[in-house]
Motif scaffolding. Structure first.
Motif, mmCIF file in Angstrom:
data_model
loop_
_atom_site.group_PDB
_atom_site.id
_atom_site.type_symbol
_atom_site.label_atom_id
_atom_site.label_comp_id
_atom_site.label_asym_id
_atom_site.label_seq_id
_atom_site.Cartn_x
_atom_site.Cartn_y
_atom_site.Cartn_z
ATOM 1 N N ILE A 1 32.832 6.937 -23.592
ATOM 2 C CA ILE A 1 33.266 7.337 -24.935
ATOM 3 C C ILE A 1 32.047 7.759 -25.752
ATOM 4 O O ILE A 1 31.000 7.114 -25.712
ATOM 5 C CB ILE A 1 34.026 6.190 -25.650
ATOM 6 C CG1 ILE A 1 33.202 4.909 -25.660
ATOM 7 C CG2 ILE A 1 35.374 5.945 -24.979
ATOM 8 C CD1 ILE A 1 33.869 3.737 -26.403
ATOM 9 N N GLY A 2 32.182 8.873 -26.467
ATOM 10 C CA GLY A 2 31.069 9.349 -27.296
ATOM 11 C C GLY A 2 29.810 9.583 -26.492
ATOM 12 O O GLY A 2 28.710 9.273 -26.964
ATOM 13 N N GLY B 1 31.465 2.569 -21.195
ATOM 14 C CA GLY B 1 30.129 2.897 -21.691
ATOM 15 C C GLY B 1 30.218 3.748 -22.932
ATOM 16 O O GLY B 1 30.904 4.783 -22.943
ATOM 17 N N HIS B 2 29.550 3.319 -24.004
ATOM 18 C CA HIS B 2 29.570 4.059 -25.267
ATOM 19 C C HIS B 2 28.198 4.651 -25.556
ATOM 20 O O HIS B 2 27.187 3.943 -25.498
ATOM 21 C CB HIS B 2 29.980 3.136 -26.420
ATOM 22 C CG HIS B 2 29.814 3.765 -27.770
ATOM 23 N ND1 HIS B 2 28.948 3.264 -28.730
ATOM 24 C CD2 HIS B 2 30.392 4.871 -28.325
ATOM 25 C CE1 HIS B 2 29.007 4.021 -29.804
ATOM 26 N NE2 HIS B 2 29.871 4.994 -29.592
ATOM 27 N N ALA C 1 31.971 3.021 -31.496
ATOM 28 C CA ALA C 1 32.761 2.508 -30.379
ATOM 29 C C ALA C 1 34.088 1.944 -30.862
ATOM 30 O O ALA C 1 35.122 2.086 -30.193
ATOM 31 C CB ALA C 1 31.969 1.434 -29.633
ATOM 32 N N ARG C 2 34.081 1.296 -32.006
ATOM 33 C CA ARG C 2 35.305 0.707 -32.548
ATOM 34 C C ARG C 2 36.388 1.779 -32.742
ATOM 35 O O ARG C 2 37.539 1.596 -32.359
ATOM 36 C CB ARG C 2 35.002 0.014 -33.880
ATOM 37 C CG ARG C 2 36.177 -0.750 -34.489
ATOM 38 C CD ARG C 2 35.879 -1.075 -35.960
ATOM 39 N NE ARG C 2 34.635 -1.811 -36.097
ATOM 40 C CZ ARG C 2 34.538 -3.102 -36.372
ATOM 41 N NH1 ARG C 2 35.636 -3.819 -36.544
ATOM 42 N NH2 ARG C 2 33.366 -3.678 -36.492
ATOM 43 N N ALA C 3 35.995 2.925 -33.322
ATOM 44 C CA ALA C 3 36.957 3.995 -33.584
ATOM 45 C C ALA C 3 37.461 4.614 -32.279
ATOM 46 O O ALA C 3 38.654 4.930 -32.148
ATOM 47 C CB ALA C 3 36.320 5.066 -34.470
ATOM 48 N N TYR C 4 36.573 4.804 -31.331
ATOM 49 C CA TYR C 4 36.984 5.367 -30.034
ATOM 50 C C TYR C 4 37.981 4.449 -29.330
ATOM 51 O O TYR C 4 39.029 4.891 -28.842
ATOM 52 C CB TYR C 4 35.768 5.590 -29.132
ATOM 53 C CG TYR C 4 35.119 6.940 -29.263
ATOM 54 C CD1 TYR C 4 35.706 8.075 -28.734
ATOM 55 C CD2 TYR C 4 33.893 7.083 -29.912
ATOM 56 C CE1 TYR C 4 35.100 9.311 -28.837
ATOM 57 C CE2 TYR C 4 33.272 8.319 -30.022
ATOM 58 C CZ TYR C 4 33.882 9.441 -29.482
ATOM 59 O OH TYR C 4 33.285 10.670 -29.594
ATOM 60 N N ASN D 1 36.676 10.486 -19.624
ATOM 61 C CA ASN D 1 35.686 10.611 -20.692
ATOM 62 C C ASN D 1 36.377 11.095 -21.966
ATOM 63 O O ASN D 1 37.041 12.128 -21.974
ATOM 64 C CB ASN D 1 34.594 11.617 -20.299
ATOM 65 C CG ASN D 1 33.606 11.836 -21.429
ATOM 66 O OD1 ASN D 1 32.901 10.913 -21.831
ATOM 67 N ND2 ASN D 1 33.570 13.054 -21.969
ATOM 68 N N PHE D 2 36.216 10.329 -23.044
ATOM 69 C CA PHE D 2 36.806 10.682 -24.336
ATOM 70 C C PHE D 2 35.708 11.102 -25.303
ATOM 71 O O PHE D 2 34.686 10.408 -25.419
ATOM 72 C CB PHE D 2 37.578 9.496 -24.911
ATOM 73 C CG PHE D 2 38.814 9.151 -24.118
ATOM 74 C CD1 PHE D 2 40.039 9.721 -24.423
ATOM 75 C CD2 PHE D 2 38.740 8.260 -23.055
ATOM 76 C CE1 PHE D 2 41.170 9.405 -23.693
ATOM 77 C CE2 PHE D 2 39.867 7.940 -22.312
ATOM 78 C CZ PHE D 2 41.093 8.513 -22.635
#
Length: 604
Positions: free
Chosen positions: A182-183, A155-156, A247-250, A212-213
């Protein structure tokens, strides 16, 4: 691929070009894995629900109603510990980020973003959380999708909030092998104002792990994780660029893609090769195995069922850590392994080695009696640790009376130190001189070798050091204190920062007194020079106290701590004399002073 990757997008058009998957696949290929085919993913788009007025539905029922999932929670914690070891990231944020902003202004800034920042469209997030019919419509739409049986749920941003909400509504047939957020802004207090908090009860039996990042410089996350709001979440800070939120960067980050790869491309397991020649356990390794065996024996003596289950779960986490260290020793360090370590790595607890003579075994048993085998977890196990010591003594090849003597010695010293029946640990900590003490629970001790010692290995995880020079428990301190003269770590109390030679603390001295007391009770040779080490420690503590009392408040923390330290040292010195552990000259002089004090005074 049997596991489906489910991605819940953030605000916007739902990422129709699957940029999230492109980032994830880039991270996978950089880690040496094949990319994931889009056909093996599920990325439903629900942005229209959030931008169209009047859409609503009744919330779907919660499908997770397991009455007692305590065992599942223990296993969840065990898997989370494995994740933490494998991710290999700093446990706290690093670099300059919004996490450095004080909590009050940070909450206000994040609340402003949630309510008004159109660049991130965070009002959509707030609208989802506070509009129950909208939540119902989105969740029902998602539940109509074909998840399959096993999923990796990612999940972003807004999608992380929806994913959290989805967990306890999923079909009972769906198992979440890995949950990644993420985020995520889900910890922002402003999101939960005026609404019920999402996911009041985490489905431990349904979800294997939750990582969780967050980017410390991501305004949407506020530079903070989720653990403060959702205790099941394990936070990891990753730097993906200033204000980066995509999301791409994460997903391109190696730590994130590695967790996906572990499920999509599982390894067959590490096979440790048996060496061609017999390898003997080091002293450190033997002590670690003894500590693990002791923990298992303690678990059998715990009477309270609930406490016994928690203790067993914590012990499995600690044992997993030791196994991970064994694997690292073999693969990274390239060292051959003793057969006992190979047995442990295969899941079998080896028998206790008969390698210690009685005088050496006393050291091991005393340290065990004062060690919490499941540190950092603290569990009330009543008298189980002391009940386990006689059995461990028998495993070492001695009579249970030896273990009972150790227990009696420990209790004697404890009573000496605290007339109320407890032990005042933790007040005085070690400071400087290359000796590092790591508390293993309330009274356990572990010593790391001085950084300057040749071949010394650092103790990892507060439990063990494998390899040359490693030391376990308080054993190193016993030898060091016996051979170097004593100094008390008053710098830890006073904060003076002065360097001390052989700085050892009250816990260490107490440990030494207990060992010598045990030796005498067992008619073994003991070291009466311990008295001089206690006397030196008392002298230093008194000097520090006297230097402070001229100006410090009588109730200041340092003065009070030094008084307690001085009193404890005096009690130990009296104990040493009363139990025949002092040099004869000291004991005789003390008796003379007592006789002179009690004799009648003649007046001429």
């Amino acid at each position: 691929m049997t596991v489906k990757v489910v991605f819940l997008h953030g605000i916007g058009d739902g990422d129709p070009e699957a940029g999230w998957l492109e980032g994830l696949n880039r991270g996978l290929t950089q880690n040496g894995h094949d990319p994931i085919d889009r056909a093996d993913t599920l990325a439903p788009r629900y942005s229209s629900f959030l931008t169209t007025e009047g859409i609503g539905a009744k919330l779907p029922p919660r499908t997770y109603d397991l009455k007692d999932d305590s065992k599942a929670q223990f296993e969840f914690a065990r898997r989370q510990a494995r994740i933490q070891r494998g991710v290999d990231l700093m446990p706290t944020p690093s670099g300059m980020g919004v996490h450095l902003v004080p909590e009050g202004p940070l909450n206000a800034a994040q609340g402003l973003a949630v309510g008004h920042v159109s660049a991130y469209n965070l009002p959509q997030v707030r609208r989802y959380v506070r509009n129950e019919p909208l939540r119902g419509a989105v969740l029902r739409y998602l539940l109509d999708q074909d998840f399959g049986n096993e999923i990796i749920l990612i999940g972003h941003s807004l999608g992380s909030v929806i994913a959290i909400d989805l967990l306890d509504h999923l079909p009972e047939s769906v198992h979440v092998r890995r949950f990644l957020t993420i985020g995520s802004p889900a910890s922002a207090p402003s999101l939960h104002e005026g609404s019920e908090r999402l996911l009041k009860r985490f489905p431990y039996a349904r979800v294997d792990t939750w990582s969780n990042f967050f980017n410390p410089r991501d305004l949407v996350t506020g530079g903070r994780g989720l653990a403060s709001t959702f205790p099941a979440a394990q936070d990891f800070a990753i730097d993906i660029g200033p204000l980066e939120h995509g999301a791409r960067a994460y997903l391109e980050h190696p730590a994130v893609s590695r967790l996906v790869a572990q499920i999509v491309y599982p390894s067959k397991g590490l096979a440790l090769a048996k060496p061609d020649i017999a390898v003997r356990l080091t002293d450190a390794q033997a002590s670690v195995l003894l500590l693990l065996r002791y923990g298992h024996v303690v678990a059998r003596y715990i009477k309270n069922k609930e406490a016994a289950e928690r203790y067993a779960g914590a012990l499995r986490v600690r044992q997993d850590q030791v196994i991970a260290e064994i694997e690292e020793l073999a693969t990274v360090g390239g060292q051959p392994l003793a057969d006992e370590l190979l047995q442990l790595a295969d899941g079998a607890l080896p028998t206790v080695p008969h390698r210690w003579e009685l005088d050496e075994a006393v050291n091991e048993l005393v340290v065990l009696a004062l060690t919490n085998a499941v540190d950092p977890y603290e569990i009330d196990v009543e008298r189980a640790p002391t009940q386990a010591i006689p059995e461990i003594a028998a495993m070492l090849g001695f009579s249970t009376n030896v273990g009972a003597t150790v227990v009696q010695a420990v209790e004697d010293v404890q009573k000496c130190l605290d007339r109320r029946g407890g032990v005042p640990w933790g007040r005085v900590l070690t400071a400087a001189a290359g000796i590092a003490l790591l508390a293993a629970g309330p009274i356990g001790l572990i010593a790391a070798a001085p950084a300057t010692a040749a071949g010394a290995a650092a103790i990892t995880g507060g439990l063990a050091a494998f390899g040359p020079g490693g030391m376990v428990g308080g054993l190193a301190m016993l030898g060091g204190l016996a051979s170097t003269g004593a100094a008390i770590a008053t710098t830890a109390v006073t904060g003076s920062g002065e360097e001390r030679h052989s700085a050892l603390d009250l816990k260490t001295l107490m440990l030494r007194v207990t060992v010598e007391h045990t030796r005498k009770m067992l008619d073994l040779e003991f070291d009466c020079n311990l008295w001089y080490q206690l006397a030196e420690a008392e002298t230093q503590a008194s000097a520090q106290l006297n230097s402070l009392t001229a100006f410090s408040s009588p109730k200041s923390a340092r003065v009070v701590a030094l008084r307690e330290l001085k009193d404890s040292l005096s009690q130990l010195m009296k104990f040493v004399i009363d139990n025949g552990l002092a040099p004869r000259a000291i004991a005789a002089g003390d008796e003379v002073r007592v006789d002179e004090a009690s004799a009648p005074i003649e007046i001429s």
